[in-house]
Scaffold this motif. Structure first.
Motif, PDB file in Angstrom:
ATOM      1  N   LEU A 296       0.811  -1.221   0.000  1.00  0.00           N
ATOM      2  CA  LEU A 296       0.000   0.000   0.000  1.00  0.00           C
ATOM      3  C   LEU A 296       0.843   1.269   0.000  1.00  0.00           C
ATOM      4  O   LEU A 296       0.548   2.211  -0.758  1.00  0.00           O
ATOM      5  CB  LEU A 296      -0.963  -0.017   1.193  1.00  0.00           C
ATOM      6  N   PRO A 297       1.913   1.398   0.794  1.00  0.00           N
ATOM      7  CA  PRO A 297       2.721   2.633   0.699  1.00  0.00           C
ATOM      8  C   PRO A 297       3.378   2.815  -0.659  1.00  0.00           C
ATOM      9  O   PRO A 297       3.512   3.946  -1.149  1.00  0.00           O
ATOM     10  CB  PRO A 297       3.775   2.452   1.805  1.00  0.00           C
ATOM     11  N   HIS A 298       3.804   1.718  -1.286  1.00  0.00           N
ATOM     12  CA  HIS A 298       4.449   1.819  -2.605  1.00  0.00           C
ATOM     13  C   HIS A 298       3.425   2.036  -3.720  1.00  0.00           C
ATOM     14  O   HIS A 298       3.768   2.556  -4.784  1.00  0.00           O
ATOM     15  CB  HIS A 298       5.240   0.544  -2.889  1.00  0.00           C
ATOM     16  N   MET A 299       2.207   1.619  -3.478  1.00  0.00           N
ATOM     17  CA  MET A 299       1.176   1.696  -4.499  1.00  0.00           C
ATOM     18  C   MET A 299       0.822   3.136  -4.855  1.00  0.00           C
ATOM     19  O   MET A 299       0.376   3.416  -5.972  1.00  0.00           O
ATOM     20  CB  MET A 299      -0.077   0.951  -4.004  1.00  0.00           C
ATOM     21  N   VAL A 300       1.017   4.060  -3.934  1.00  0.00           N
ATOM     22  CA  VAL A 300       0.609   5.445  -4.150  1.00  0.00           C
ATOM     23  C   VAL A 300       1.805   6.355  -4.409  1.00  0.00           C
ATOM     24  O   VAL A 300       1.688   7.575  -4.356  1.00  0.00           O
ATOM     25  CB  VAL A 300      -0.194   5.948  -2.931  1.00  0.00           C
TER      26      VAL A 300
END
Length: 689
Positions: free
Chosen positions: A192-196
């Motif tokens: 999730l942190p890398h996804m954005v």
């Protein structure tokens, strides 16, 4: 001794050749456990007045269920729901699927608040009668779609067409569960942190984590250098990037999307593993038949409602949520009620969201007890579907309003539908929230349960339809390990393995193009609308609406509020005869006129060969209808007593005790039901034969 109290009134449940009641057979007697005319009994002349039986009973007079929810086993051979609540929850799970979140908010945004009013009206005048039609047909016959539609021989192929459509639908629909499982276990817990963000190895120079049209963000990154791996050179930003970070995660990392359907590429191992897991879940739920599916429905139906409420409260507590909701429900100035596309979209959304025309309600209600209150079940399903739609609309509008305010973007740039909404837009929203991991898990768990509750109903419809084609009376009884249960287990296992193998092309690099092509044609209006049209016409015109009304009265005679149910069924009979066929024909014509000459997926144009393949799929789905009609017409010409209009003599309620008399001199009984011992009362002496 007086005999009036022991007289049995025989009422016929099918009409004769000239519309008269042929079931008024007098002087009936019992011979070898079956009702036969008295004059055909060879021993009737030897019975003197002193020895003539006063009361003969082959089956006890049926009584309503002992409990309000209809618990208990009535059909020992085929089985029933453990409790009627399970059938209602399973039907609600089938209706409240992903379509309420994938498509409904976008339609409200397109047409404005007026769409909501038309959508609600269509639930009442179109959705509820069609749900009731499918439910009552399944409950009356206790059979899946192919066997249930034997009552209209000319349209017997409708049941087989439904099975073909659901088989293709099951193959690509489970791919959605594979996507959701990845976002639940990998995306929410790890990525999730890398996804954005745009600093990952899968990002390109087109990645933008500021907003699609946020010029401030574009000026902030102007002049920054970007290293392009494809060329091996540093490049400058010359314009605002056009792809969001979650979109590049979705396309470049998860799917590794190819350039088109011509380049399918390799199977993605991660997605293939989640696809296998999703089919394993379906198999485990259906391994022990409808009873295990009913137990799972308590979780797959109730938990999404609770989670949707939590997500709704969280969405409406965010800054900009109210503006987003108002934006979705405010009437659009140019979208008046006189627009045809608004009514057509409302009809199609009701059909897709309720899932009518797919045979699932017929399958689920075939495990009901014969005198179950079907009207109550249909009302609860339609009401729950409306409730889920409103929850999804408010939740989606709240989150989009918050995202638009955070990114300083117009909401119209964020509104989308289908996989793009839940796999591209919502990760962007969830990444901006505090405790983003928690809300991401809750959101994708909700999606997983909504998709799963639909998927195992689809497979159960296929398995039940195939299982009912086996000869009746050879299934046996005896609890968990009876023959029918073993056949159900075998068919479920075979279906899940076969569908998994056929679904592997959908998890390749070009699988998304194939997914969209199947989604465009498999359950399109060109398939659903003709099936629903033939169902309405078949019951109301070919089978005869008066005859079906008497069948419903017989079936619902012990239900609570019988007078109200009778009134509701009469209104629905009127809808089946004329209004619903007119709606469906109008939608079919409108869809045909506006169907584009070319089919696109975003900017990708499908070739003529791919479009022809899509139309061939439509033809395969509808082919059983004319083929079976031709076969039945040939049989009607060659076999004496066969007809293409009237139902066969052995069609009707599954259990002998639920038949209502005789037709054409033949007893409407099921040979696979062993007769009970005949009880004779002779001169106040009870004798068991």
């Amino acid at each position: 001794m007086e005999t009036s109290s022991s007289a049995i009134e025989m009422e016929e449940h099918h009409e004769g050749e000239n519309g008269k009641d042929l079931g008024q057979a007098s002087d009936a007697a019992v011979h070898n456990g079956k009702m036969e005319p008295a004059e055909e009994n060879p021993d009737s002349s030897d019975i003197t007045e002193s020895t003539r039986p006063i009361f003969i009973m082959d089956e006890p007079i049926e009584e309503p269920s002992a409990t309000c929810c209809g618990c208990g086993e009535e059909n020992k051979e085929r089985g029933n729901w453990t409790c009627q609540c399970e059938m209602i929850l399973t039907s609600i799970g089938w209706a409240a699927g992903l379509g309420q979140l994938w498509r409904f908010p976008m339609l409200c945004f397109r047409h404005g608040g007026g769409f909501l009013a038309v959508w609600l009206v269509m639930h009442i005048v179109l959705g509820f009668p069609l749900v009731l039609l499918e439910m009552t047909l399944g409950q009356f016959t206790s059979q899946g779609p192919p066997r249930a539609w034997r009552g209209v021989p000319l349209l017997h192929g409708v049941g087989f067409a439904v099975v073909v459509m659901m088989s293709i639908l099951a193959i690509y629909q489970n791919t959605s569960m594979a996507y959701i499982l990845h976002y639940l276990f990998v995306g929410s817990l790890r990525d999730l942190p890398h996804m954005v963000r745009c600093d990952n190895y899968w990002n390109t120079m087109e990645c933008n984590d500021y907003g699609l049209t946020n010029m401030t963000g574009c000026r902030e990154v102007a002049g920054f250098m970007w290293y392009d791996d494809s060329t091996g050179h540093w490049q400058n930003y010359t314009q605002c990037p056009t792809k969001s970070a979650p979109e590049e995660y979705w396309r470049n990392y998860l799917l590794q999307q190819s350039d088109g359907l011509e380049t399918m590429g390799a199977v993605q191992p991660g997605l293939a593993g989640f696809l296998f897991l999703s089919w394993l879940m379906v198999f485990l739920v259906l391994a022990f038949g409808i009873k295990s599916a009913g137990k799972v429905a308590y979780l797959t139906t109730t938990i999404p409602f609770v989670l949707l409420v939590f997500l709704l409260f969280r969405a409406m507590s965010l800054d900009g949520a109210v503006e987003g909701l108002i934006y979705h429900v405010t009437p659009v100035p140019y979208a008046g009620f006189d627009r045809t596309d608004l009514w057509v979209d409302a009809v199609m959304q009701v059909i897709y969201s309720l899932g009518v025309g797919c045979g699932c309600y017929t399958t689920l209600s075939s495990y009901n007890r014969f005198h179950n209150n079907t009207v109550r079940d249909a009302v609860l399903v339609v009401f729950a579907n409306i409730l889920v739609g409103m929850l999804c609309l408010c939740m989606s509008a709240g989150f989009l309003g918050f995202l638009g305010k955070q990114l300083n973007e117009p909401i119209e740039n964020l509104v989308s539908s289908g996989p793009h909404l839940v796999f591209v837009v919502f990760p962007r929203v969830l990444g901006l929230l505090p405790a983003s991991y928690l809300w991401s898990i809750l959101f994708y768990l909700t999606l997983l349960l909504l998709a799963f509750s639909c998927q195992f109903v689809i497979v159960e419809t296929i398995v039940t339809s195939l299982l009912d084609l086996f000869p009746s009376g050879n299934n046996g009884t005896g609890g968990l390990c009876n023959r029918r249960m073993l056949l159900h287990l075998l068919l479920t296992f075979t279906s899940c393995i076969l569908f998994f193998l056929l679904g592997l092309p959908l998890v390749t690099q070009g699988g998304l193009y194939l997914y969209n092509l199947l989604d465009t044609f498999v359950a399109s209006g060109f398939v659903i609308l003709p099936i629903l049209l033939l169902k309405s016409i078949g019951i109301s015109w070919f089978y005869a609406i008066n005859r079906w009304g008497r069948d419903l009265s017989h079936m619902l005679q012990y239900s609570c509020c019988y007078c109200c149910n009778k009134l509701v069924t009469v209104v629905c009979q009127v809808c089946w005869c004329l209004p619903i066929p007119l709606y469906l024909v109008g939608c079919l014509l409108w869809t045909s006129l506006l169907w584009p000459n070319e089919v696109y997926f975003e900017s990708y144009k499908y070739s003529d060969g791919h479009v022809i393949m899509g139309w061939l799929i439509v033809g395969v789905e509808l082919a059983p209808i004319p083929l079976v009609a031709i076969i039945n017409c040939c049989l009607a010409c060659c076999v004496k007593g066969r007809t293409i209009i009237r139902p066969p003599a052995d069609w009707g309620p599954y259990l002998q005790q639920h038949h209502r008399g005789k037709r054409r001199g033949k007893v409407l009984s099921q040979p696979h039901i062993p007769p009970k011992p005949t009880i004779m009362v002779v001169d106040s002496t009870v004798t068991s034969l």
